[in-house]
Design a protein around this motif. Sequence first.
Motif, PDB file in Angstrom:
ATOM      1  N   LEU A   3      -6.736  45.906  27.465  1.00 56.06           N
ATOM      2  CA  LEU A   3      -5.353  45.905  27.898  1.00 56.06           C
ATOM      3  C   LEU A   3      -4.426  45.542  26.741  1.00 56.06           C
ATOM      4  O   LEU A   3      -4.806  44.785  25.839  1.00 56.06           O
ATOM      5  CB  LEU A   3      -5.161  44.906  29.044  1.00 56.06           C
ATOM      6  N   HIS A   4      -3.213  46.090  26.785  1.00 54.18           N
ATOM      7  CA  HIS A   4      -2.248  45.854  25.719  1.00 54.18           C
ATOM      8  C   HIS A   4      -0.908  45.457  26.322  1.00 54.18           C
ATOM      9  O   HIS A   4      -0.397  46.125  27.230  1.00 54.18           O
ATOM     10  CB  HIS A   4      -2.073  47.120  24.870  1.00 54.18           C
ATOM     11  N   LEU A   5      -0.371  44.340  25.815  1.00 58.10           N
ATOM     12  CA  LEU A   5       0.969  43.907  26.173  1.00 58.10           C
ATOM     13  C   LEU A   5       1.849  44.173  24.956  1.00 58.10           C
ATOM     14  O   LEU A   5       1.861  43.388  24.007  1.00 58.10           O
ATOM     15  CB  LEU A   5       0.983  42.414  26.527  1.00 58.10           C
ATOM     16  N   PRO A   6       2.583  45.286  24.920  1.00 48.55           N
ATOM     17  CA  PRO A   6       3.340  45.670  23.718  1.00 48.55           C
ATOM     18  C   PRO A   6       4.333  44.611  23.256  1.00 48.55           C
ATOM     19  O   PRO A   6       4.455  44.355  22.043  1.00 48.55           O
ATOM     20  CB  PRO A   6       4.056  46.952  24.156  1.00 48.55           C
ATOM     21  N   ASP A   7       5.043  43.969  24.180  1.00 49.30           N
ATOM     22  CA  ASP A   7       6.062  43.002  23.780  1.00 49.30           C
ATOM     23  C   ASP A   7       5.456  41.816  23.040  1.00 49.30           C
ATOM     24  O   ASP A   7       6.051  41.295  22.085  1.00 49.30           O
ATOM     25  CB  ASP A   7       6.837  42.507  25.009  1.00 49.30           C
ATOM     26  N   ALA A   8       4.273  41.371  23.488  1.00 49.40           N
ATOM     27  CA  ALA A   8       3.612  40.238  22.841  1.00 49.40           C
ATOM     28  C   ALA A   8       2.601  40.695  21.802  1.00 49.40           C
ATOM     29  O   ALA A   8       2.007  39.862  21.120  1.00 49.40           O
ATOM     30  CB  ALA A   8       2.914  39.373  23.892  1.00 49.40           C
ATOM     31  N   ASP A   9       2.394  42.010  21.684  1.00 46.77           N
ATOM     32  CA  ASP A   9       1.379  42.595  20.809  1.00 46.77           C
ATOM     33  C   ASP A   9       0.024  41.911  21.034  1.00 46.77           C
ATOM     34  O   ASP A   9      -0.673  41.555  20.088  1.00 46.77           O
ATOM     35  CB  ASP A   9       1.789  42.482  19.340  1.00 46.77           C
ATOM     36  N   ALA A  10      -0.337  41.720  22.295  1.00 46.24           N
ATOM     37  CA  ALA A  10      -1.585  41.046  22.666  1.00 46.24           C
ATOM     38  C   ALA A  10      -2.573  42.068  23.217  1.00 46.24           C
ATOM     39  O   ALA A  10      -2.206  42.945  24.011  1.00 46.24           O
ATOM     40  CB  ALA A  10      -1.316  39.959  23.696  1.00 46.24           C
ATOM     41  N   TRP A  11      -3.824  41.941  22.779  1.00 43.27           N
ATOM     42  CA  TRP A  11      -4.903  42.815  23.226  1.00 43.27           C
ATOM     43  C   TRP A  11      -5.985  41.940  23.851  1.00 43.27           C
ATOM     44  O   TRP A  11      -6.387  40.923  23.280  1.00 43.27           O
ATOM     45  CB  TRP A  11      -5.491  43.591  22.049  1.00 43.27           C
TER      46      TRP A  11
END
Length: 272
Positions: free
Chosen positions: A246-254
């Motif tokens: 999963l990717h959270l673009p705003d936090a750049d977290a994978w």
Amino acid sequence: MSTTTIDRTYLNRAVRGRTVLVVTLVFLTAVAGFIGFGNVRDLAADLTASYTTTTGQVVDEGTERVLEGSRRSKHWEEYRTVTVTYDVPGTVGSDEIRSDTVQVGDTLDVWVRDQTGEVALEAPAGPDFWQWFWAVTMSLLTLLLARWLLVAVRNSVRLLAFRPDTRRPDFVFSLSGVSASTSGRNGKRQLLELSGLIESSADGERVGQRAQLMAPEQHTPAVPGFPPRILGYRVSQGAVDGIVVLHLPDADAWWVATLTFPADRQAQPVAG
């Protein structure tokens, strides 16, 4: 072609966590395989065994001590044994067998197993139900565990090799709720559950279906709140679920989670 560099902190945590699963499956597969091999070997030996009928002479008696019972109630049992000598073409031998009836000095008909020289007081009936049951059951269990092990190793390798690069997300998850639960011994393992639906997917499948993302809390990024949409990349795909990145673009977290579809799990065949 350039390679996209991403923060693999939580991806690597998931891989390390899966190492326990892989090691456990290796151990269980090895144990089941060892037991299954013994069951199949004994079954094959009994199926191919041949016997010679001859006259035996009881020449001695004794006792055999055997440890029996369950783990909590193990105890020693003593069984009476007799030594039977026999003569078959080209071989003179003896064997010790259990018996409460025959006496020293008795002469009786015996069946001698040609491959091992073991003596039976009654005509052998061949493998019984339980020999077949355990041989088949342990063989199937070994195959099932081996399959799970291959899938677990494959998914771990795919997670290690995961690079988004120019790859498009496989689906967009529309978030509707977040909850926490516990699992494992003493409820010490904290799980994060994200509920929602598949808003869109690259292959057009499952769009609009309710879905759930689940991951250990320590394998998820620490963010103030999850966005309404989460991008997902499939690592493995089964009939109803799979491992996803999963990717959270705003936090750049994978990070890594398991994608499931509650409607599939709840579906039950209707009795006629």
